[in-house]
Write a protein that holds these residues in place. Structure first.
Motif, PDB file in Angstrom:
ATOM      1  N   VAL A 109       0.814  -1.215   0.000  1.00 15.14           N
ATOM      2  CA  VAL A 109       0.000   0.000   0.000  1.00 15.14           C
ATOM      3  C   VAL A 109       0.853   1.273   0.000  1.00 15.14           C
ATOM      4  CG1 VAL A 109      -0.227   0.108   2.530  1.00 15.14           C
ATOM      5  CG2 VAL A 109      -2.033   1.073   1.074  1.00 15.14           C
ATOM      6  N   THR A 110       2.107   1.194   0.459  1.00 11.35           N
ATOM      7  CA  THR A 110       2.955   2.392   0.552  1.00 11.35           C
ATOM      8  C   THR A 110       3.644   2.741  -0.762  1.00 11.35           C
ATOM      9  OG1 THR A 110       4.896   1.100   1.261  1.00 11.35           O
ATOM     10  CG2 THR A 110       3.431   1.925   2.999  1.00 11.35           C
ATOM     11  N   GLY A 111       3.798   1.750  -1.654  1.00 12.90           N
ATOM     12  CA  GLY A 111       4.500   1.971  -2.915  1.00 12.90           C
ATOM     13  C   GLY A 111       5.228   0.712  -3.328  1.00 12.90           C
ATOM     14  N   GLY A 112       6.078   0.839  -4.367  1.00  8.78           N
ATOM     15  CA  GLY A 112       6.678  -0.365  -4.912  1.00  8.78           C
ATOM     16  C   GLY A 112       8.177  -0.290  -5.122  1.00  8.78           C
ATOM     17  N   LEU A 113       8.782  -1.472  -5.294  1.00 15.21           N
ATOM     18  CA  LEU A 113      10.200  -1.622  -5.621  1.00 15.21           C
ATOM     19  C   LEU A 113      10.322  -2.102  -7.057  1.00 15.21           C
ATOM     20  CD1 LEU A 113      11.737  -3.546  -2.569  1.00 15.21           C
ATOM     21  CD2 LEU A 113      12.193  -1.169  -3.204  1.00 15.21           C
ATOM     22  N   TYR A 114      11.228  -1.477  -7.820  1.00 16.77           N
ATOM     23  CA  TYR A 114      11.452  -1.891  -9.203  1.00 16.77           C
ATOM     24  C   TYR A 114      12.931  -2.136  -9.437  1.00 16.77           C
ATOM     25  CZ  TYR A 114      12.067  -1.480 -14.277  1.00 16.77           C
ATOM     26  OH  TYR A 114      12.417  -1.696 -15.592  1.00 16.77           O
ATOM     27  N   ASN A 115      13.249  -3.309  -9.974  1.00 20.19           N
ATOM     28  CA  ASN A 115      14.620  -3.644 -10.337  1.00 20.19           C
ATOM     29  C   ASN A 115      14.570  -4.373 -11.681  1.00 20.19           C
ATOM     30  OD1 ASN A 115      17.193  -4.749 -10.694  1.00 20.19           O
ATOM     31  ND2 ASN A 115      17.527  -4.972  -8.485  1.00 20.19           N
ATOM     32  N   GLU A 116      15.043  -3.702 -12.715  1.00 14.86           N
ATOM     33  CA  GLU A 116      14.947  -4.245 -14.073  1.00 14.86           C
ATOM     34  C   GLU A 116      15.630  -5.606 -14.203  1.00 14.86           C
ATOM     35  OE1 GLU A 116      15.952  -2.840 -18.684  1.00 14.86           O
ATOM     36  OE2 GLU A 116      16.672  -1.664 -16.982  1.00 14.86           O
ATOM     37  N   LYS A 117      16.686  -5.833 -13.412  1.00 15.62           N
ATOM     38  CA  LYS A 117      17.415  -7.096 -13.490  1.00 15.62           C
ATOM     39  C   LYS A 117      16.730  -8.216 -12.695  1.00 15.62           C
ATOM     40  CE  LYS A 117      21.910  -4.877 -14.206  1.00 15.62           C
ATOM     41  NZ  LYS A 117      23.276  -4.652 -13.667  1.00 15.62           N
ATOM     42  N   GLY A 118      15.730  -7.857 -11.929  1.00 19.35           N
ATOM     43  CA  GLY A 118      15.001  -8.844 -11.132  1.00 19.35           C
ATOM     44  C   GLY A 118      15.278  -8.697  -9.647  1.00 19.35           C
ATOM     45  N   LEU A 119      14.223  -8.807  -8.849  1.00 17.87           N
ATOM     46  CA  LEU A 119      14.343  -8.760  -7.391  1.00 17.87           C
ATOM     47  C   LEU A 119      14.623 -10.172  -6.871  1.00 17.87           C
ATOM     48  CD1 LEU A 119      11.156  -6.593  -6.812  1.00 17.87           C
ATOM     49  CD2 LEU A 119      13.476  -5.816  -6.326  1.00 17.87           C
ATOM     50  N   THR A 134      14.194  -1.745   2.457  1.00 14.21           N
ATOM     51  CA  THR A 134      15.055  -2.826   1.968  1.00 14.21           C
ATOM     52  C   THR A 134      16.056  -2.320   0.926  1.00 14.21           C
ATOM     53  OG1 THR A 134      13.580  -3.490   0.152  1.00 14.21           O
ATOM     54  CG2 THR A 134      13.217  -4.529   2.310  1.00 14.21           C
ATOM     55  N   LYS A 135      15.693  -1.236   0.229  1.00 19.05           N
ATOM     56  CA  LYS A 135      16.561  -0.617  -0.796  1.00 19.05           C
ATOM     57  C   LYS A 135      17.053  -1.633  -1.836  1.00 19.05           C
ATOM     58  CE  LYS A 135      18.049   3.023   2.366  1.00 19.05           C
ATOM     59  NZ  LYS A 135      19.160   3.660   3.093  1.00 19.05           N
ATOM     60  N   MET A 136      16.171  -2.588  -2.165  1.00 19.65           N
ATOM     61  CA  MET A 136      16.558  -3.619  -3.130  1.00 19.65           C
ATOM     62  C   MET A 136      16.186  -3.238  -4.563  1.00 19.65           C
ATOM     63  SD  MET A 136      15.683  -7.080  -0.956  1.00 19.65           S
ATOM     64  CE  MET A 136      16.162  -8.179  -2.283  1.00 19.65           C
ATOM     65  N   GLY A 137      15.598  -2.050  -4.717  1.00 20.83           N
ATOM     66  CA  GLY A 137      15.236  -1.575  -6.050  1.00 20.83           C
ATOM     67  C   GLY A 137      14.874  -0.108  -5.994  1.00 20.83           C
ATOM     68  N   ASP A 138      14.521   0.453  -7.142  1.00 22.01           N
ATOM     69  CA  ASP A 138      14.080   1.851  -7.201  1.00 22.01           C
ATOM     70  C   ASP A 138      12.672   1.968  -6.619  1.00 22.01           C
ATOM     71  OD1 ASP A 138      16.439   2.573  -8.518  1.00 22.01           O
ATOM     72  OD2 ASP A 138      15.591   2.061 -10.479  1.00 22.01           O
ATOM     73  N   TRP A 139      12.440   3.040  -5.880  1.00 25.58           N
ATOM     74  CA  TRP A 139      11.133   3.246  -5.242  1.00 25.58           C
ATOM     75  C   TRP A 139      10.185   3.914  -6.244  1.00 25.58           C
ATOM     76  CZ3 TRP A 139       8.733   1.021  -1.598  1.00 25.58           C
ATOM     77  CH2 TRP A 139       7.623   1.601  -0.989  1.00 25.58           C
ATOM     78  N   ILE A 140       9.020   3.284  -6.467  1.00 24.34           N
ATOM     79  CA  ILE A 140       8.028   3.818  -7.415  1.00 24.34           C
ATOM     80  C   ILE A 140       6.655   3.811  -6.764  1.00 24.34           C
ATOM     81  CG2 ILE A 140       9.301   3.133  -9.505  1.00 24.34           C
ATOM     82  CD1 ILE A 140       7.475   0.669  -9.680  1.00 24.34           C
ATOM     83  N   THR A 141       5.704   4.535  -7.360  1.00 27.14           N
ATOM     84  CA  THR A 141       4.330   4.526  -6.855  1.00 27.14           C
ATOM     85  C   THR A 141       3.594   3.312  -7.414  1.00 27.14           C
ATOM     86  OG1 THR A 141       3.415   5.784  -8.708  1.00 27.14           O
ATOM     87  CG2 THR A 141       4.327   7.059  -6.849  1.00 27.14           C
TER      88      THR A 141
END
Length: 418
Positions: free
Chosen positions: A244-254, A273-280
């Motif tokens: 609900v707060t937002g999403g993680l995006y990593n083009e190479k895969g999470l 977690t900082k495992m990807g870019d933060w997106i809505t």
């Protein structure tokens, strides 16, 4: 139907009307199936930890029981209302029929923010809710299960409350329970596993490789996290997830297994977690991908964002995530839609297995459960696909028409009482 008049209920009725028109359903049956068979609204007074009493509103709606006991989850969420519960109960009727289960549809809920309650307050709320809907539920009448905001512990309290009322243990009154009191192996991940099974069939149908597939999952609750994890295990690359707060995006895969370790076990937020870019969540829905799994709440894909959806397969993990207007846009853009009443039916299928095991007092191993789930849900997928091809309708209309026809036949055979 004014008491049910909400956007979600209007969506469910609109879908039904469209399917009923296409199949020339008898007018008398059409009117009957638009309305729930039985609806109960209850007041739930709860003594809070500071000793004041707060009154919550709860619901239990049984849409249809022509094919057997009604079946459906219990949702704890601030936005729960009678119209939403009635819509979800209707979808459960078609879902059970599409999967060939001997159930009708039901749904329940309490308008509450469960995370704002203490453990003790949540237990008192659940037990009072179970006591208030006691006349409607039972292993041969109506069988609740977990849904948004509820879990195995909530089901354990409901089962115990019912059992205290009748004087003996009745494990079959609810499903999604802990294993120690009659729960089933494979139940927790069943909905997500079912989403994966039908998605794999869709990839094969479209001649797409799982190894090259990219997956985006909106919603990181029970359905979303298990879908993401099992898709990763099957060889897909999960590039984005959200809550609900937002999403993680990593083009190479999470790395979903590591993400779950941090998110669930260590209690980190997705962002931390900082495992990807933060997106809505809105940005997440527009990401290019092979498979998009909306596994959050209803009406996430609408006329306002449907044209920007860039997936090849839409596998609906949530109930009613796509509006009718959005459906048409997605179909025109060549998106293959696996509708909710098919895609997320894994949960109720394994709930059915749990109920059968409880009634028989005989329990199966996990391999049996996975194999039986795979057989039922993939068979339902291929029946729906064949129906869609023969009738030249969308997958959603095919699933709805197939489910509605099974329920209609049950009503016609049973006749009208008195």
């Amino acid at each position: 139907m004014n008491e049910f008049d909400t956007p979600t209920f209007r969506l469910a009725v609109s879908q039904f009307d469209q399917a009923a028109e296409a199949m020339h359903l008898d007018h008398n049956l059409r009117e009957r199936l638009k309305q729930p068979q039985r609806s109960l609204v209850v007041s739930i007074p709860v003594r809070m930890d500071d000793d004041h009493v707060e009154v919550f509103t709860g619901y239990r709606v049984q849409h249809d029981s022509s094919r057997g006991p009604s079946k459906g989850g219990v949702r704890y969420h601030p936005n729960v209302n009678l119209g939403e519960v009635a819509a979800l109960a209707m979808w459960m009727t078609w879902k059970c029929a599409v999967a060939g289960l001997p159930y009708g549809g039901a749904k329940g809920g309490v308008a509450v923010a469960p995370k704002q309650l203490s453990h003790a307050e949540l237990q008192r709320l659940t037990r009072r809710y179970a006591a208030e809907i006691f006349p409607l539920i039972g292993p041969d009448k109506d069988v609740p299960a977990p849904d948004v905001g509820t879990d195995a512990q909530v089901m354990a309290w409901m089962m115990d409350t019912y059992s205290q009322q009748v004087g003996y243990a009745v494990p079959g009154v609810v499903t999604g329970k802990p294993l120690s009191i009659g729960g089933s192996l494979g139940r927790e991940e069943a909905t997500g596993r079912g989403v994966v099974y039908v998605t794999l069939e869709a990839l094969q149908h479209l001649q797409l490789s799982i190894d090259r597939a990219t997956v985006v999952v909106q919603g990181f609750g029970n359905v979303g996290m298990h879908t993401a994890l099992i898709m990763e295990q099957e060889g897909a690359r999960v590039v984005a997830v959200s809550d609900v707060t937002g999403g993680l995006y990593n083009e190479k895969g999470l790395n979903i297994r590591e993400l779950l370790e941090r998110y669930k076990t260590k209690g980190q937020t997705l962002k931390d977690t900082k495992m990807g870019d933060w997106i809505t969540n809105e940005e997440l829905l527009r990401l290019p991908c092979t498979v998009l799994v909306p596994a959050a709440l209803s009406e996430q894909i609408t006329v306002h964002n449907a044209a920007a959806i860039r997936c090849r397969i839409l596998a609906e993990g949530a109930n009613g995530p796509t509006t009718l207007e959005a459906d048409r846009i997605l179909e025109d853009n060549g998106v293959f839609i696996i509708p909710d009443i098919l895609a997320n039916s894994g949960g109720v299928i394994v709930s059915y297995f749990e109920w059968v095991q409880d009634l028989q007092r005989f329990f199966w191993n996990e391999a049996d459960i996975r194999n039986r789930l795979h057989d039922i849900i993939t068979s339902a997928f291929h029946q729906t696909k064949l129906f869609a091809t023969e009738k030249r309708v969308s997958m959603r209309m095919a699933a709805l028409m197939n489910g509605i026809d099974k329920v209609a036949q049950a009503h016609l055979q049973r006749g009208l009482y008195p």
